[in-house]
Design an enzyme around this catalytic site. Sequence first.
Site, PDB file in Angstrom:
ATOM      1  N   HIS A 307      43.185  39.917  36.152  1.00 22.13           N
ATOM      2  CA  HIS A 307      42.484  41.080  35.614  1.00 22.13           C
ATOM      3  C   HIS A 307      43.077  41.386  34.249  1.00 22.13           C
ATOM      4  O   HIS A 307      44.303  41.471  34.101  1.00 22.13           O
ATOM      5  CB  HIS A 307      42.639  42.295  36.535  1.00 22.13           C
ATOM      6  CG  HIS A 307      41.647  43.381  36.256  1.00 22.13           C
ATOM      7  ND1 HIS A 307      41.661  44.136  35.109  1.00 22.13           N
ATOM      8  CD2 HIS A 307      40.580  43.821  36.981  1.00 22.13           C
ATOM      9  CE1 HIS A 307      40.673  45.007  35.135  1.00 22.13           C
ATOM     10  NE2 HIS A 307      39.998  44.836  36.258  1.00 22.13           N
ATOM     11  N   ASP A 356      38.703  42.116  43.920  1.00 24.75           N
ATOM     12  CA  ASP A 356      37.614  41.319  44.478  1.00 24.75           C
ATOM     13  C   ASP A 356      38.116  40.427  45.617  1.00 24.75           C
ATOM     14  O   ASP A 356      37.419  40.237  46.615  1.00 24.75           O
ATOM     15  CB  ASP A 356      36.968  40.461  43.384  1.00 24.75           C
ATOM     16  CG  ASP A 356      36.360  41.292  42.283  1.00 24.75           C
ATOM     17  OD1 ASP A 356      35.569  42.198  42.618  1.00 24.75           O
ATOM     18  OD2 ASP A 356      36.673  41.060  41.109  1.00 24.75           O
TER      19      ASP A 356
END
Length: 416
Positions: A307, A356
Amino acid sequence: MNDEPGGRRIGTREAARLLGVKPATVYAYVSRGQLTSRRDPVGRSSSFDAREVEALAARSRREAAGPSGSASAGELSVRTALTLIESGHYYFRGVDAVELASRYRYEEVAEWLWTGTLMSGARFTAPPESLAAARRAVAALPEHSGPIDRLRVAVAAAAVADPLRFDLSKPSVLGSARALIPTLVGALPEVGPAQWGGDGRLSRQLWPRLSALDPDPDALAVLDLALALLTDHDLAASTLAVRVAASARAHPYAVVSAGLGALEGPLHGAAGRLAHRMLVEVLERGGAAPVVAEYLRAGRRVPGLGHRLYEAEDPRATALFARLEPLAQAGPALGAAREVAAVMARHGGGLYPNVDLALAVLTVSCGMAPEAGETVFAVARTAGWIAHALEEYEERPLRMRPSGQYHGPRPPQPLP
């Protein structure tokens, strides 16, 4: 590398040299979606668009230069009092978001974002007229429609059923928000038993739309935690779309539609679905190494890792993994996720699990469909979109109007 019709392509080592990084880090950029790669016809290596690599290198140099290097001056900056991401943590109105989500339910976290007041025991109720309109609209869609398709149609139907939607005063917008979120959930088709009832919490309403299994309290708690953690995350692509719509004074249903439209792109909302399928494949093949190898060989990013806002593990993933740990049914999927992360760590990409991947563990272990993560994300983020719309309604109208940098032929040109 040879030149191709799409532009000059270069190999991994040349890309690493231009970027000033190790070759393994080039694949980390691919996994984060910052670079695209293509496997060569022989299938032994990957190639990269030279212009894309050079643009990323230039951007990295500007960012490294800091404010004096004028990187900040050219970027869109939006003032907000909602979410701060800093030093590996994120905060809702100054309060640690993980601690808030771990202690309070989704509806209470949403109220905190909207009002700055914690409303203990907050519950959302769908108006019968809006819910009926949304269900009729969703039922008319083709059977193969995805969750975002259904949610977008449900939003449009709920908007038409609300004659006060153009009232942008804060009390009216909040009333619409508290009605819209449960309407979205209630409009989704049920895949499991709903007769067990519940206490009106949104997670209990959402569960039978995601899983055919009867929920246990611990699994429901994880779903509620996921909703609360995903409520907002600063200016993601969908949130920026929401603020642009709100800047034009679109009503709250329209701004939520703008956010859902951005989620249709494969780089924002679809990551949970990809991570789900990867975990299923790891479980079927009995190990992560061959699955990861196939992703890398094909030049594809390994979903659920990395990320751009966190150097280490996404704090939302950390919180969800900790809550999933005691669930017996989550053991296999959790082990698969950790094995994927371990294989990539040996690869040297410096990538850590993101939310996720944690969502995928939840959806796989609870018998949910691959797209269930998208549903959870969209429903949860609706609260954050409304919060950003409320902020934007207080700003100068139409301020989200950047100037274009024209790169076409200089006029005058002959009439075609």
